[in-house]
Write an enzyme that holds these catalytic residues in place. Structure first.
Site, PDB file in Angstrom:
ATOM      1  N   ASN A 218       7.668  -4.672 -15.932  1.00  0.00           N
ATOM      2  CA  ASN A 218       7.833  -5.609 -17.309  1.00  0.00           C
ATOM      3  C   ASN A 218       9.241  -6.148 -17.343  1.00  0.00           C
ATOM      4  O   ASN A 218       8.790  -7.770 -17.845  1.00  0.00           O
ATOM      5  CB  ASN A 218       7.884  -4.816 -18.327  1.00  0.00           C
ATOM      6  CG  ASN A 218       8.568  -6.098 -19.913  1.00  0.00           C
ATOM      7  OD1 ASN A 218       7.346  -6.948 -20.069  1.00  0.00           O
ATOM      8  ND2 ASN A 218       9.926  -5.810 -20.375  1.00  0.00           N
TER       9      ASN A 218
ATOM     10  N   SER B  51       2.913 -14.243 -16.629  1.00  0.00           N
ATOM     11  CA  SER B  51       2.965 -14.955 -16.687  1.00  0.00           C
ATOM     12  C   SER B  51       1.620 -16.227 -16.982  1.00  0.00           C
ATOM     13  O   SER B  51       1.733 -16.613 -15.647  1.00  0.00           O
ATOM     14  CB  SER B  51       4.643 -16.292 -16.158  1.00  0.00           C
ATOM     15  OG  SER B  51       4.498 -16.245 -17.319  1.00  0.00           O
TER      16      SER B  51
ATOM     17  N   TYR C  43      10.642 -18.916 -10.906  1.00  0.00           N
ATOM     18  CA  TYR C  43       9.701 -17.767 -11.780  1.00  0.00           C
ATOM     19  C   TYR C  43       8.426 -18.459 -11.684  1.00  0.00           C
ATOM     20  O   TYR C  43       7.781 -17.355 -11.095  1.00  0.00           O
ATOM     21  CB  TYR C  43       9.961 -18.364 -13.841  1.00  0.00           C
ATOM     22  CG  TYR C  43       9.685 -17.509 -14.312  1.00  0.00           C
ATOM     23  CD1 TYR C  43      10.283 -16.406 -14.429  1.00  0.00           C
ATOM     24  CD2 TYR C  43       8.754 -18.106 -15.016  1.00  0.00           C
ATOM     25  CE1 TYR C  43      10.009 -15.568 -15.829  1.00  0.00           C
ATOM     26  CE2 TYR C  43       8.435 -16.990 -16.055  1.00  0.00           C
ATOM     27  CZ  TYR C  43       8.866 -16.350 -16.637  1.00  0.00           C
ATOM     28  OH  TYR C  43       7.971 -14.942 -17.825  1.00  0.00           O
ATOM     29  N   ALA C  44       7.812 -18.643 -11.635  1.00  0.00           N
ATOM     30  CA  ALA C  44       6.113 -19.799 -11.246  1.00  0.00           C
ATOM     31  C   ALA C  44       6.020 -18.847  -9.987  1.00  0.00           C
ATOM     32  O   ALA C  44       4.798 -17.939  -9.793  1.00  0.00           O
ATOM     33  CB  ALA C  44       5.680 -20.721 -11.513  1.00  0.00           C
ATOM     34  N   ALA C  45       6.895 -19.159  -9.078  1.00  0.00           N
ATOM     35  CA  ALA C  45       6.490 -18.265  -7.449  1.00  0.00           C
ATOM     36  C   ALA C  45       6.728 -16.973  -7.724  1.00  0.00           C
ATOM     37  O   ALA C  45       5.825 -16.648  -7.597  1.00  0.00           O
ATOM     38  CB  ALA C  45       7.312 -18.417  -6.662  1.00  0.00           C
ATOM     39  N   SER C  46       7.819 -16.545  -8.098  1.00  0.00           N
ATOM     40  CA  SER C  46       7.934 -15.182  -9.004  1.00  0.00           C
ATOM     41  C   SER C  46       6.179 -14.009  -9.159  1.00  0.00           C
ATOM     42  O   SER C  46       5.892 -13.333  -9.472  1.00  0.00           O
ATOM     43  CB  SER C  46       8.675 -14.405  -9.532  1.00  0.00           C
ATOM     44  OG  SER C  46       8.739 -14.983 -10.234  1.00  0.00           O
ATOM     45  N   LYS C  47       6.192 -15.260 -10.352  1.00  0.00           N
ATOM     46  CA  LYS C  47       5.117 -15.095 -11.591  1.00  0.00           C
ATOM     47  C   LYS C  47       3.377 -14.696 -10.847  1.00  0.00           C
ATOM     48  O   LYS C  47       2.823 -13.662 -11.160  1.00  0.00           O
ATOM     49  CB  LYS C  47       4.965 -15.093 -12.548  1.00  0.00           C
ATOM     50  CG  LYS C  47       6.587 -14.941 -13.749  1.00  0.00           C
ATOM     51  CD  LYS C  47       6.230 -13.389 -14.038  1.00  0.00           C
ATOM     52  CE  LYS C  47       7.899 -12.451 -14.625  1.00  0.00           C
ATOM     53  NZ  LYS C  47       7.403 -11.544 -15.133  1.00  0.00           N
TER      54      LYS C  47
END
Ligand code: NAD
Length: 254
Positions: free
Chosen positions: A91, A143, A157-161
């Site tokens: 998480n 996410s 962030y979007a790439a990581s998620k």
């Protein structure tokens, strides 16, 4: 209760926000919880108080999810103390929003290190432990940004998620025959420290597009995590679940 006595569950970043709600619910459902944190001692103490006052069992451990040696040390301790791990909820996560044109490479790396590499490190150690008893359930927290794309400023962030989703689906194919399940929960907007900084105008814009007309409470994510982690989810693996209240909006204010 969802979990039989002796169930050991690890929640990374498990002392605040969604992670804390997951720790609380897993303990409420009978698991012995290990909740990690990076620096927030007060939140860690409060999590212990919340769980123990309700009759649950929890141990909080300071461990940096993005640091390989720290994760190895954590799992050495879990192996020595419990000899097993039944549930991992990966998480721990951060945001560092910035439009790409001014984003430093360091800022990309920082987010990838915690969110994606952190998931990789915890999952790898968890699988090494779980395969001994040929059972286990992993839930990774992605996410809606990883499913639908993030807000402007969230390329990192979007790439990581998104990476967490691809990673988890692939891992599910590797470990299924060893009795280990891997699923992903992808929340929309949830009321935590991560979303407290959203401006009132933007918050109202998001709210107006969400079917239920409000952001989620952390518990509303945690209940699904507990279900997937438990034997109730015994035939579910390699799956991704939205928890977005019937809508997720991406883009600048009109
Ligand atoms: P939060 O900031 O309240 O909690 C994040 C937790 O991660 C904290 O406990 C923090 O200590 C921990 N953490 C951060 N870096 C760490 C590290 N290196 N090592 C160990 N722990 C670390 O935020 P939250 O909203 O509860 O976020 C939890 C997860 O849910 C994150 O992965 C986040 O990306 C995801 N998520 C949140 C939302 C939202 O709207 N709040 C939406 C979708 C996904």
């Amino acid at each position: 209760m969802l979990f039989p006595a002796g169930t050991v569950a690890l929640v990374t970043g498990g002392v605040k926000g969604i992670g804390r709600a997951v720790s609380v619910d897993l303990a409420h459902e009978g698991a012995e919880v290990i909740a990690t944190y990076r620096q927030d001692e007060e939140a860690a103490k409060e999590t212990v108080r919340l769980i123990e006052s309700a009759g649950g069992r929890v141990t909080v451990v300071k461990a940096d999810a993005s640091d390989e040696e720290s994760v190895r040390e954590l799992f050495r301790w879990i192996r020595q103390t419990y000899g097993r791990l039944d549930v991992l909820v990966s998480n721990a996560g951060i945001v560092r929003d910035r439009h790409l044109i001014t984003m430093r490479t360091e800022t990309l790396r920082e987010v990838l290190d915690v969110n994606l590499t952190g998931t990789f490190l915890s999952c790898r150690e968890a699988v090494r432990l779980m395969e001994h008893h040929r059972s286990g359930s992993i839930v990774t927290i992605s996410s809606a940004a990883g499913v639908y794309g993030g807000q402007p400023g969230q390329t990192n962030y979007a790439a990581s998620k998104g990476g967490i989703i691809a990673f988890s689906r692939t891992l599910a194919t590797e470990v299924g025959r060893r009795g280990i399940r891997v699923n992903v929960v992808a929340p929309g907007f949830v009321e935590t420290d991560m979303t407290h900084g959203i401006s009132p105008a933007r918050r109202e814009h998001y709210r107006s597009k969400i079917g239920l007309g409000r952001l989620a409470q952390p518990e509303e994510v945690a209940y699904l995590v507990s279900f997937l982690a438990s034997s109730r989810g015994s035939y579910i693996t390699g799956s991704v679940y939205d928890v977005h209240g019937g809508g997720f909006v991406v883009g600048d204010l009109p």
